[in-house]
Design a protein around this motif. Structure first.
Motif, PDB file in Angstrom:
ATOM      1  N   PRO A   1       0.840  -1.214   0.000  1.00 33.26           N
ATOM      2  CA  PRO A   1       0.000   0.000   0.000  1.00 33.26           C
ATOM      3  C   PRO A   1       0.873   1.261   0.000  1.00 33.26           C
ATOM      4  CG  PRO A   1      -0.860  -1.604   1.555  1.00 33.26           C
ATOM      5  CD  PRO A   1       0.443  -2.148   1.070  1.00 33.26           C
ATOM      6  N   GLY A   2       0.677   2.089  -1.001  1.00 39.36           N
ATOM      7  CA  GLY A   2       1.453   3.314  -1.114  1.00 39.36           C
ATOM      8  C   GLY A   2       2.840   3.140  -1.695  1.00 39.36           C
ATOM      9  N   ASP A   3       3.200   1.916  -2.034  1.00 39.06           N
ATOM     10  CA  ASP A   3       4.534   1.639  -2.593  1.00 39.06           C
ATOM     11  C   ASP A   3       4.380   0.663  -3.756  1.00 39.06           C
ATOM     12  OD1 ASP A   3       7.105   0.890  -3.248  1.00 39.06           O
ATOM     13  OD2 ASP A   3       7.705   0.358  -1.211  1.00 39.06           O
ATOM     14  N   PRO A   4       4.600   1.116  -5.002  1.00 33.96           N
ATOM     15  CA  PRO A   4       4.392   0.232  -6.158  1.00 33.96           C
ATOM     16  C   PRO A   4       5.472  -0.830  -6.345  1.00 33.96           C
ATOM     17  CG  PRO A   4       5.176   2.380  -6.873  1.00 33.96           C
ATOM     18  CD  PRO A   4       4.950   2.485  -5.403  1.00 33.96           C
ATOM     19  N   GLY A   5       6.487  -0.835  -5.466  1.00 32.17           N
ATOM     20  CA  GLY A   5       7.501  -1.869  -5.545  1.00 32.17           C
ATOM     21  C   GLY A   5       8.646  -1.521  -6.491  1.00 32.17           C
ATOM     22  N   VAL A   6       9.464  -2.539  -6.779  1.00 35.26           N
ATOM     23  CA  VAL A   6      10.672  -2.347  -7.576  1.00 35.26           C
ATOM     24  C   VAL A   6      10.737  -3.397  -8.682  1.00 35.26           C
ATOM     25  CG1 VAL A   6      13.190  -2.121  -7.538  1.00 35.26           C
ATOM     26  CG2 VAL A   6      11.863  -1.572  -5.489  1.00 35.26           C
ATOM     27  N   GLU A   7      11.042  -2.930  -9.882  1.00 32.98           N
ATOM     28  CA  GLU A   7      11.276  -3.823 -11.021  1.00 32.98           C
ATOM     29  C   GLU A   7      12.789  -3.916 -11.212  1.00 32.98           C
ATOM     30  OE1 GLU A   7      10.702  -3.054 -15.627  1.00 32.98           O
ATOM     31  OE2 GLU A   7       8.758  -3.290 -14.616  1.00 32.98           O
ATOM     32  N   ILE A   8      13.354  -5.100 -10.966  1.00 33.21           N
ATOM     33  CA  ILE A   8      14.808  -5.269 -10.892  1.00 33.21           C
ATOM     34  C   ILE A   8      15.337  -6.002 -12.115  1.00 33.21           C
ATOM     35  CG2 ILE A   8      16.721  -6.183  -9.511  1.00 33.21           C
ATOM     36  CD1 ILE A   8      14.648  -6.353  -7.163  1.00 33.21           C
ATOM     37  N   THR A   9      16.380  -5.442 -12.714  1.00 28.01           N
ATOM     38  CA  THR A   9      17.132  -6.134 -13.764  1.00 28.01           C
ATOM     39  C   THR A   9      18.598  -6.137 -13.356  1.00 28.01           C
ATOM     40  OG1 THR A   9      15.614  -5.414 -15.512  1.00 28.01           O
ATOM     41  CG2 THR A   9      17.808  -6.141 -16.191  1.00 28.01           C
ATOM     42  N   ALA A  10      19.169  -7.321 -13.245  1.00 29.49           N
ATOM     43  CA  ALA A  10      20.596  -7.457 -12.934  1.00 29.49           C
ATOM     44  C   ALA A  10      21.347  -7.739 -14.224  1.00 29.49           C
ATOM     45  CB  ALA A  10      20.817  -8.591 -11.945  1.00 29.49           C
ATOM     46  N   VAL A  11      22.466  -7.053 -14.421  1.00 27.97           N
ATOM     47  CA  VAL A  11      23.311  -7.235 -15.602  1.00 27.97           C
ATOM     48  C   VAL A  11      24.656  -7.761 -15.122  1.00 27.97           C
ATOM     49  CG1 VAL A  11      24.377  -6.142 -17.595  1.00 27.97           C
ATOM     50  CG2 VAL A  11      22.119  -5.381 -16.807  1.00 27.97           C
ATOM     51  N   VAL A  12      25.047  -8.923 -15.639  1.00 32.58           N
ATOM     52  CA  VAL A  12      26.168  -9.671 -15.072  1.00 32.58           C
ATOM     53  C   VAL A  12      27.308  -9.810 -16.081  1.00 32.58           C
ATOM     54  CG1 VAL A  12      26.827 -11.818 -13.906  1.00 32.58           C
ATOM     55  CG2 VAL A  12      24.489 -10.968 -13.715  1.00 32.58           C
ATOM     56  N   ALA A  13      28.530  -9.568 -15.617  1.00 32.98           N
ATOM     57  CA  ALA A  13      29.722  -9.746 -16.452  1.00 32.98           C
ATOM     58  C   ALA A  13      29.878 -11.216 -16.846  1.00 32.98           C
ATOM     59  CB  ALA A  13      30.958  -9.267 -15.704  1.00 32.98           C
TER      60      ALA A  13
END
Length: 359
Positions: free
Chosen positions: A65-77
């Motif tokens: 509630p009140g926080d739409p969250g996080v969309e995470i993309t990790a980029v790896v060597a």
């Protein structure tokens, strides 16, 4: 979290002022849109530093509630050629799965039994000795499907990863280092063993193509993090992939380096925080807006213990960073305990605050 004030800002030309206003307007538009959708964060790195960042962000991924969250993309060597990953590369022609595995596990749920299985490493002296189960599973799926990216996606589904993990490239690459004595060292594991300072690194073949979805993620991100981690072997290889540096320069995202706490013996001896920033700039140009630095002193005993191993605190001079055009943001990032490490929760909290405020 405290952003350092510019006591004596440099005078701007009319063109510079206009460009700054346009950037500010773009960023304000970006921040407004974040109120209605998840915050998009792209985290770049490898080794142990990137999973630390991902663990903290993963705890904030789900909307509330009140926080739409996080969309995470990790980029790896993808230049790792040591340990289990190196053996799979040499014996089976596989792409290195080790750092991918660690990132997937970091994004997995807290009490996921498969995490322990993925991280289990066989003992002994022959055959499977030294291999992590997750490495073997990813390599097996890649061979079965004929698609390494699909293997990573399926592994993420098995673990319930709260975000996606992208190899920076699907081309088999080697890391090449030019040392300060003008010698050339080929291969990440050989660079780690080499004596002397690294002057510059490159990939062989040069400018490999980016994996599908990488450039789009950079262009649509709200915040891009680089580090912490091994400067030359975990961070820079990602930035040397074709199109990545240009996307970073053109993206409206806030680009933040998470500064290393300690120097890495044999790789960054004597390098300050500014030296790390300049190394990135010398390789790929001005792609950093800010640096997140630790503002808490570790214990004297821990500092002495690390010093005996040749690892020392990375010096941070905020005025030098400001003069170089990078904003230093200081916060308590230290994890409690006897080891000098970042606290994933503290780092994630700072990064989210920066992403959602513009800095």
């Amino acid at each position: 979290m405290v952003g350092m004030d510019l006591d004596s800002p440099l005078p701007e030309s009319w063109e510079e002022a206009r460009a700054r206003r346009e950037r500010d307007a773009d960023r304000n538009e970006l921040l407004q849109s974040q109120l209605e959708r998840p915050t998009r964060i792209v985290a770049i790195g490898g080794g142990t530093g990137l999973p630390m960042v991902l663990r903290g962000l993963a705890r904030r991924a789900a909307p509330r509630p009140g926080d739409p969250g996080v969309e995470i993309t990790a980029v790896v060597a993808m230049s790792d050629d040591g340990g289990s990953s190196g053996r799979l590369r040499r014996q089976h022609g596989a792409l290195p799965p080790g750092d991918i595995r660690n990132c997937l596990v970091a994004l997995a749920g807290g009490r996921n039994a498969l995490k322990e299985v993925f991280q289990f490493r066989f003992g002994g002296a022959r055959g499977l000795a030294g291999h992590a189960v997750g490495n073997l599973l990813i390599a097996a799926l890649a061979e079965l499907k004929g698609d390494f990216l699909e293997a990573v996606r399926m592994s993420g589904e098995l673990l319930g990863a709260r975000g996606r993990v992208l190899p920076c490239t699907l081309q088999s690459v080697q890391l090449v280092a030019q040392m300060h004595d003008d010698t050339e060292v080929i291969g990440e594991r050989n660079i780690c063993r080499a004596q002397g300072r690294v002057r510059r690194v490159s990939l062989s073949p040069r400018s490999p193509p980016p994996v599908e979805g990488l450039l789009e993620a950079l262009y649509t991100a709200d915040l891009v993090t680089i580090g912490p981690g091994s400067l030359y072997s975990s961070l820079l290889p990602n930035l040397l992939v074709d199109g990545v540096a240009q996307a970073l320069r053109e993206s409206r995202a806030l680009k933040v380096m998470v500064a290393n706490l300690m120097s890495q013996p044999g790789e960054t001896d004597g390098m300050s925080c500014l030296d790390h920033v300049q190394a990135v700039r010398n390789h790929v140009g001005p792609v950093l807006d800010a640096v997140l630095v630790n503002g808490t002193e570790p214990s004297a005993e821990a500092t002495r213990r690390y010093g005996r191993r040749g690892s020392f605190a990375v010096c941070v001079d905020t005025r030098e960073l400001i003069a170089a055009g990078v904003v230093p943001v200081r916060a308590d990032l230290l994890k409690s305990g006897s080891r000098i490490r970042h606290d994933s929760r503290k780092v994630a909290a700072c990064l989210l605050k920066m992403a959602r405020s513009g800095l």
